[in-house]
Write a protein that holds these residues in place. Structure first.
Motif, PDB file in Angstrom:
ATOM      1  N   PHE A  81       0.826  -1.210   0.000  1.00  0.00           N
ATOM      2  CA  PHE A  81       0.000   0.000   0.000  1.00  0.00           C
ATOM      3  C   PHE A  81       0.856   1.254   0.000  1.00  0.00           C
ATOM      4  O   PHE A  81       0.428   2.322  -0.469  1.00  0.00           O
ATOM      5  CB  PHE A  81      -0.950  -0.006   1.211  1.00  0.00           C
ATOM      6  N   ARG A  82       2.089   1.156   0.501  1.00  0.00           N
ATOM      7  CA  ARG A  82       2.947   2.337   0.603  1.00  0.00           C
ATOM      8  C   ARG A  82       3.354   2.872  -0.773  1.00  0.00           C
ATOM      9  O   ARG A  82       3.787   4.021  -0.883  1.00  0.00           O
ATOM     10  CB  ARG A  82       4.195   1.999   1.427  1.00  0.00           C
ATOM     11  N   ARG A  83       3.226   2.071  -1.814  1.00  0.00           N
ATOM     12  CA  ARG A  83       3.521   2.550  -3.163  1.00  0.00           C
ATOM     13  C   ARG A  83       2.463   3.531  -3.649  1.00  0.00           C
ATOM     14  O   ARG A  83       2.704   4.301  -4.579  1.00  0.00           O
ATOM     15  CB  ARG A  83       3.591   1.370  -4.139  1.00  0.00           C
ATOM     16  N   PHE A  84       1.292   3.498  -3.031  1.00  0.00           N
ATOM     17  CA  PHE A  84       0.176   4.298  -3.516  1.00  0.00           C
ATOM     18  C   PHE A  84      -0.255   5.398  -2.560  1.00  0.00           C
ATOM     19  O   PHE A  84      -0.787   6.419  -2.993  1.00  0.00           O
ATOM     20  CB  PHE A  84      -1.031   3.383  -3.794  1.00  0.00           C
ATOM     21  N   ILE A  85      -0.039   5.221  -1.270  1.00  0.00           N
ATOM     22  CA  ILE A  85      -0.621   6.122  -0.290  1.00  0.00           C
ATOM     23  C   ILE A  85      -0.121   7.551  -0.454  1.00  0.00           C
ATOM     24  O   ILE A  85      -0.861   8.513  -0.232  1.00  0.00           O
ATOM     25  CB  ILE A  85      -0.366   5.600   1.151  1.00  0.00           C
ATOM     26  N   MET A  99      -5.272  -1.216  -3.821  1.00  0.00           N
ATOM     27  CA  MET A  99      -4.450  -0.874  -4.981  1.00  0.00           C
ATOM     28  C   MET A  99      -3.125  -1.618  -4.961  1.00  0.00           C
ATOM     29  O   MET A  99      -2.661  -2.116  -5.980  1.00  0.00           O
ATOM     30  CB  MET A  99      -4.203   0.638  -5.022  1.00  0.00           C
ATOM     31  N   GLY A 100      -2.513  -1.690  -3.773  1.00  0.00           N
ATOM     32  CA  GLY A 100      -1.238  -2.388  -3.650  1.00  0.00           C
ATOM     33  C   GLY A 100      -1.331  -3.851  -4.012  1.00  0.00           C
ATOM     34  O   GLY A 100      -0.368  -4.447  -4.510  1.00  0.00           O
ATOM     35  N   LEU A 101      -2.503  -4.445  -3.787  1.00  0.00           N
ATOM     36  CA  LEU A 101      -2.719  -5.857  -4.104  1.00  0.00           C
ATOM     37  C   LEU A 101      -3.249  -6.054  -5.522  1.00  0.00           C
ATOM     38  O   LEU A 101      -3.540  -7.182  -5.920  1.00  0.00           O
ATOM     39  CB  LEU A 101      -3.684  -6.479  -3.095  1.00  0.00           C
ATOM     40  N   GLY A 102      -3.394  -4.952  -6.261  1.00  0.00           N
ATOM     41  CA  GLY A 102      -3.860  -5.063  -7.640  1.00  0.00           C
ATOM     42  C   GLY A 102      -5.357  -5.267  -7.769  1.00  0.00           C
ATOM     43  O   GLY A 102      -5.833  -5.690  -8.822  1.00  0.00           O
TER      44      GLY A 102
END
Length: 240
Positions: A81-85, A99-102
């Motif tokens: 999740f840190r890639r998106f937050i 989102m992080g899990l696609g």
């Protein structure tokens, strides 16, 4: 076959990740302890914290087990999740986990129902629960707490959190509210479940309150970097 999930974040972040676990059918949650949050330079998840939150997590039907991570096979890394937050403006932490899990789609449809259910602490039934940590609030005196003081919050409310947080709150607002000890996160969740409504800032108690969709008066702190949110717009949530 059991699905294995991994989380290395803070206690509140773990609560925000639960809807995605539930959506994927549940499984075993592995908690990795000891990682450093370089912002405040503190450990994200201690062994004590992991054991405390485990007692709550194990009561949820979609969490089959909770274990300390020791290089086991992981199917879903919730830390992505840190890639998106910080990259997607005006997103909730829970949505960033999806989102992080696609997992794509309308995340709010998946998040508008409670994802935690616990027994109520009957000792505080219909009390107003206040929690205000030393971080993640506006900083200045919030007039909403003064209004509660005028309405005799000392008779109708309790303060949960650490004794240090309670003493700081009373130093500023002098409400005379009762401090209510919640030794474990499960105890905290039970107190919030029994509450009339929640008042506080964006912290673990708020994450638990949101997970149960209780009426909330939230002192929000819009993050100036990624502008992410720790709440969902709903009719019974009010920003103060």
């Amino acid at each position: 076959m059991t699905i294995n999930f991994l989380h290395s974040g803070k206690l509140g972040d773990i609560i925000w990740a639960l809807p995605a676990i539930k959506h994927l059918g549940g499984g075993t949650l592995y908690l990795r302890i000891g990682e450093i949050d370089h912002g405040p330079n503190e450990i994200k998840l201690t062994e004590e914290g992991a054991h405390s939150i485990s007692a709550l997590l194990k009561t949820q039907p979609y969490i089959h087990d909770v274990k300390i991570y020791d290089n086991e096979h992981i199917d879903y890394d919730l830390n992505l999740f840190r890639r998106f937050i910080f990259a997607v403006p005006e997103i909730t932490i829970a949505e960033s986990v999806f989102m992080g899990l696609g997992i794509r789609g309308n995340h709010e449809e998946k998040l508008d129902e409670p994802w935690i259910s616990v027994d109520k602490d009957l000792n505080v039934l219909n009390k107003i629960v206040i929690s205000r940590t030393n971080r993640y609030h506006k900083g200045e005196i919030n007039p909403f707490y003064l209004k509660l003081k005028e309405k005799n919050i000392s008779k109708h409310g309790i303060f949960v959190g650490s004794t240090e947080e309670y003493e700081k709150f009373e130093e500023v607002y002098r409400t005379g509210i009762e401090y209510y000890s919640t030794p474990t996160i499960l105890d905290l969740a039970k107190a919030i479940a029994a509450s009339k409504f929640y008042v506080g800032n964006e912290n673990l108690a708020n994450a638990l309150n949101e997970s149960m969709k209780k009426t909330s008066f939230l002192e929000n702190n819009k993050n100036p970097i990624g502008q992410f949110f720790c709440y969902f717009n709903r009719p019974d949530l009010f920003l103060i």
